[in-house]
Design a protein around this motif. Structure first.
Motif, short mmCIF file in Angstrom:
data_model
loop_
_atom_site.label_atom_id
_atom_site.label_comp_id
_atom_site.label_asym_id
_atom_site.label_seq_id
_atom_site.Cartn_x
_atom_site.Cartn_y
_atom_site.Cartn_z
N ARG A 1 78.29 -9.89 39.61
CA ARG A 1 78.20 -9.19 40.88
C ARG A 1 79.56 -9.21 41.58
NH1 ARG A 1 72.86 -8.93 42.66
NH2 ARG A 1 73.43 -9.30 44.83
N ARG A 2 79.87 -8.14 42.25
CA ARG A 2 81.15 -8.08 42.98
C ARG A 2 81.18 -9.14 44.08
NH1 ARG A 2 84.53 -3.48 42.71
NH2 ARG A 2 85.00 -3.90 44.88
N ASP B 1 82.07 -8.89 47.09
CA ASP B 1 81.69 -8.43 48.42
C ASP B 1 80.21 -8.03 48.51
OD1 ASP B 1 81.86 -6.16 46.83
OD2 ASP B 1 83.19 -5.06 48.19
N LYS B 2 79.46 -8.31 47.46
CA LYS B 2 78.02 -7.96 47.43
C LYS B 2 77.23 -8.97 48.24
CE LYS B 2 74.66 -5.92 44.59
NZ LYS B 2 73.81 -5.43 45.62
N PRO C 1 77.18 -13.23 45.94
CA PRO C 1 78.45 -12.56 45.62
C PRO C 1 79.21 -13.31 44.53
CG PRO C 1 78.59 -13.69 47.74
CD PRO C 1 77.16 -13.77 47.29
N GLU D 1 73.75 0.52 38.20
CA GLU D 1 74.61 -0.65 38.07
C GLU D 1 75.52 -0.62 36.84
OE1 GLU D 1 72.20 -4.15 38.47
OE2 GLU D 1 71.63 -3.62 40.52
N THR E 1 78.70 2.32 40.60
CA THR E 1 78.63 1.89 42.00
C THR E 1 79.56 0.71 42.22
OG1 THR E 1 76.85 0.31 41.61
CG2 THR E 1 76.19 2.57 42.14
N GLU E 2 79.57 0.25 43.42
CA GLU E 2 80.43 -0.87 43.80
C GLU E 2 79.72 -2.21 43.65
OE1 GLU E 2 83.62 -0.06 44.64
OE2 GLU E 2 82.96 1.96 44.17
N GLU E 3 78.71 -2.30 42.78
CA GLU E 3 77.91 -3.51 42.69
C GLU E 3 78.37 -4.47 41.60
OE1 GLU E 3 73.65 -3.03 42.89
OE2 GLU E 3 73.89 -1.00 43.65
N GLU F 1 81.10 -6.00 38.77
CA GLU F 1 82.52 -6.19 38.50
C GLU F 1 82.82 -6.25 37.01
OE1 GLU F 1 85.53 -9.89 39.19
OE2 GLU F 1 84.37 -9.21 40.93
#
Length: 172
Positions: free
Chosen positions: A49-50, A52-53, A57, A85, A126-128, A130
């Protein structure tokens, strides 16, 4: 704004919804899914997980997971979350969840998918997410101990790997 359907304690769909981020009303529940993709070598595809999630996180987790949105059934939510994801399309049209875990505010349906995935070709839409990688049961247990993986119970991780063979509790 993400909206979730609400259910009663018997998993009966109610004509009620809630907005993500708000507190689940008393005696109401929502649906969550997880997808565990396992390859022919018996490794589980895991995602990081990124940082910033919200919620865990930077931690590693199962292949994909998330909340069902309004109108979603478990299969649809699992297919959608995996695509959102990982950018990976899966077909669960002929599959039921392998198991469900009841938690304080809902139901978490787990799907186990047998699929070879070229992780080098995955593009995270998405930004979810890494990073992704394949991991053995032992590697996941070690990651949990080291605080790198969401702290699932050891027995649950074992159960996922045991259930990759099929449905049911009888070992054939």
């Amino acid at each position: 704004m993400e909206t979730w359907d609400l259910y009663d304690e018997n998993r009966q769909l109610l004509n009620e919804t809630m907005v993500r981020g708000h507190e689940v009303p008393p005696n109401r529940y929502h649906l969550v899914i997880h997808v565990c993709i396992i390859n022919e070598q018996g490794q589980l595809l895991i995602q990081k997980r990124r940082d910033d999630k919200l919620g865990w996180p930077g931690a590693w987790d199962f292949s994909s997971g998330g909340s069902a949105i309004k109108g979603d059934h478990a299969r649809e939510a699992a297919e959608r979350e995996t695509f959102e994801e990982l950018g990976l399309e899966i077909d669960l049209s002929n599959q039921r969840p392998h198991f469900t875990i009841n938690f304080e505010n809902g139901f978490d349906d787990f799907f186990i998918v047998h699929q070879e995935v070229d992780i080098e070709s995955l593009k995270f839409p998405t930004e979810e997410v890494e990073e992704v990688k394949w991991a053995t049961k032992k590697e996941i247990h070690n990651m949990v101990k080291e605080g790198l993986f969401i702290p699932y119970r050891k027995s649950m991780v074992d159960f996922i790997f045991d259930m990759r063979i099929g449905f049911g509790t009888i070992d054939k």
